[in-house]
Enzyme design. Structure first.
Site, PDB file in Angstrom:
ATOM      1  N   ASP A 176     -27.942  -7.833 -44.612  1.00 58.42           N
ATOM      2  CA  ASP A 176     -26.685  -8.388 -44.156  1.00 58.42           C
ATOM      3  C   ASP A 176     -26.207  -9.366 -45.234  1.00 58.42           C
ATOM      4  OD1 ASP A 176     -25.526  -9.740 -40.942  1.00 58.42           O
ATOM      5  OD2 ASP A 176     -24.471  -9.026 -42.735  1.00 58.42           O
ATOM      6  N   ASP A 198     -29.114  -2.698 -35.241  1.00 61.56           N
ATOM      7  CA  ASP A 198     -30.165  -3.664 -35.572  1.00 61.56           C
ATOM      8  C   ASP A 198     -30.117  -4.754 -34.513  1.00 61.56           C
ATOM      9  OD1 ASP A 198     -27.798  -5.343 -36.924  1.00 61.56           O
ATOM     10  OD2 ASP A 198     -29.564  -6.655 -36.743  1.00 61.56           O
TER      11      ASP A 198
HETATM   12  N1  LIG Z   1     -22.011  -9.614 -41.640  1.00 60.53           N
HETATM   13  C1  LIG Z   1     -21.965  -9.585 -40.292  1.00 60.53           C
HETATM   14  N2  LIG Z   1     -20.762  -9.501 -39.685  1.00 60.53           N
HETATM   15  C2  LIG Z   1     -20.643  -9.462 -38.332  1.00 60.53           C
HETATM   16  O1  LIG Z   1     -19.507  -9.389 -37.817  1.00 60.53           O
HETATM   17  C3  LIG Z   1     -21.840  -9.551 -37.532  1.00 60.53           C
HETATM   18  C4  LIG Z   1     -21.760  -9.566 -36.133  1.00 60.53           C
HETATM   19  C5  LIG Z   1     -22.946  -9.720 -35.410  1.00 60.53           C
HETATM   20  N3  LIG Z   1     -23.145  -9.819 -34.079  1.00 60.53           N
HETATM   21  C6  LIG Z   1     -24.458 -10.035 -33.921  1.00 60.53           C
HETATM   22  N4  LIG Z   1     -24.992 -10.257 -32.712  1.00 60.53           N
HETATM   23  C7  LIG Z   1     -26.374 -10.651 -32.592  1.00 60.53           C
HETATM   24  C8  LIG Z   1     -26.656 -10.775 -31.123  1.00 60.53           C
HETATM   25  N5  LIG Z   1     -28.050 -11.107 -30.948  1.00 60.53           N
HETATM   26  C9  LIG Z   1     -28.510 -10.512 -29.668  1.00 60.53           C
HETATM   27  C10 LIG Z   1     -29.948 -10.849 -29.404  1.00 60.53           C
HETATM   28  C11 LIG Z   1     -30.195 -12.347 -29.436  1.00 60.53           C
HETATM   29  C12 LIG Z   1     -29.672 -12.962 -30.717  1.00 60.53           C
HETATM   30  C13 LIG Z   1     -28.238 -12.581 -30.986  1.00 60.53           C
HETATM   31  N6  LIG Z   1     -25.139 -10.039 -35.089  1.00 60.53           N
HETATM   32  C14 LIG Z   1     -24.199  -9.840 -36.064  1.00 60.53           C
HETATM   33  C15 LIG Z   1     -24.276  -9.795 -37.448  1.00 60.53           C
HETATM   34  C16 LIG Z   1     -23.091  -9.661 -38.187  1.00 60.53           C
HETATM   35  N7  LIG Z   1     -23.134  -9.660 -39.560  1.00 60.53           N
END
Ligand SMILES: Nc1nc(=O)c2cc3nc(NCCN4CCCCC4)[nH]c3cc2[nH]1
Length: 373
Positions: A93, A267
């Protein structure tokens, strides 16, 4: 072995897609789940075990690795694959999301982000070009553009501003990435929960003819139905012959419903983070192993599994380890959860191949609903 990045779409079943990404470091069977290896380790796991569970690719994070041990040091040590002993594909990422969620963001402007390290408070600046440079130094196979992910709910004007800047950053990342045949750079669709902005972002990114497309800006606190509606809005606008990656998702139920709408890659820290907290995902739904009802239950979590953590260890022992806060508890439950997630992905791929994904989805959700014995 191919010297290029090649996505093949083998079959579709209703909205679900069965495919494969071929890269110099190996093949990725899609729909795919990528275990999260944030700082060069999938927490509490040996990467040999991660491989055994069926993972074809893992995720690393630019933000964490640039702070420690730094991208230059990883490069001096031969790159991330060699350092962590994972010779299969790695997706990284780009850091934008982690800066927002982890660091003391100091400034965000056209040039990039300026932030304080959550490790030692030092000041850092990251431009789109620097993010791609870092991912190159790490040796990443699939690199993500630098983008701005807005937490929801947010003002439409704010969502539009961030989406448009992310488009300009996509173009800058494409130039900085250049031509790297065995590698790929994915664009990231933004636009929050506003369909018109999602469409505009997806259309503009499609013009850049990138090797793959992520759907970002979701799993940031919105209800599942909003996330799914954004997929229904976005995916039809993306090129059908390129892989689609839904970032940060999700629970087994999120994954089933997103596959049904055309997502190829996922992921999430859910299986490993939940495992460390004593939560097991099983074919019969979630099991909180801390619950007293497991204290003398000598059955394993899943006797049908070929994963030792699922098949050979009793709930009673797992309960004891988690209650005693013993490291082995988190290790075994992380191992079990990753094996369950990969087993779910394998079931999804098999069902699509056999043209019975809708039945598989219904059967799987029914079994979850029946709950643990
Ligand atoms: N470069 C980038 N752009 C995104 O819009 C993005 C959006 C995202 N949305 C998540 N959500 C993670 C949700 N997660 C669920 C389990 C507990 C911890 C948080 N990770 C992300 C990573 C991301 N990385």
């Amino acid at each position: 072995m191919t010297e290029n990045f090649q996505f093949t779409l083998n079959k579709t079943d209703a909205g679900a897609r069965l495919g494969e990404i071929s890269m110099p470091r190996g093949e990725i069977r899609t729909p795919a789940f990528m275990p999260v290896g944030t700082v060069g380790t999938v927490k509490a796991m040996y990467l040999d075990q991660v491989r055994e569970t069926g993972a074809d690719i893992i995720l690393g994070n630019t933000y964490h690795l640039m702070l420690r041990p730094t991208a230059e040091r990883v490069a001096r040590l031969g790159g991330l694959h060699k350092l962590i002993r994972w010779e299969h594909p790695i997706l990284t990422d780009s850091g934008g999301f982690q800066v927002m969620s982890l660091s003391g963001l100091r400034k965000l402007d056209e040039q990039g982000v300026t932030f304080k390290s959550h490790v030692d408070g030092s000041l850092h600046h990251m431009s789109p070009e620097r993010s791609i440079e870092i991912q190159g130094l790490l040796g990443s196979d699939i690199q993500m553009q630098l983008d701005e992910c807005v937490a929801l709910p947010a003002e439409p004007k704010e969502i539009e501003r961030a989406m448009e800047m992310s488009l300009r950053w996509a173009e800058r990342c494409r130039v900085a990435f250049g031509e790297q045949p065995g590698k790929a750079m994915f664009g990231i669709v933004q636009g929050g929960d506003i369909p018109a902005l999602r469409v505009r972002s997806a259309e503009a990114l499609s013009q850049l003819d990138l090797k793959g497309y992520a759907v970002g800006g979701l799993a940031v606190g919105e209800p599942q139905d909003v996330m799914l509606r954004m997929l229904e809005t976005t995916l039809p606008v993306l090129p059908v012959e390129k892989p689609r990656y839904l970032m940060g998702v999700g629970t087994p139920d999120d994954i089933l419903k997103s596959v049904a709408r055309g997502i190829d890659m996922f992921d999430c820290v859910m299986p490993t983070r939940s495992g460390r907290h004593g939560l097991a995902f099983t074919r019969r739904g979630k099991v909180n192993i801390r619950n007293a009802r497991h204290a003398e239950d000598m059955r394993p979590l899943d006797e049908q599994s070929n994963c030792p953590a699922s098949r050979d260890y009793s709930r009673a022992y797992l309960h004891h380890l988690v209650r005693a806060n013993e490291a082995l508890g988190g290790m075994l439950l992380s191992w079990h959860n990753l094996a369950y997630y990969q087993e779910l992905m394998q079931g999804i791929r098999k069902a699509i191949a056999e043209g019975r994904f809708a039945d598989f989805m219904a059967e799987t959700q029914e079994e979850w609903a029946r709950g643990d014995l």
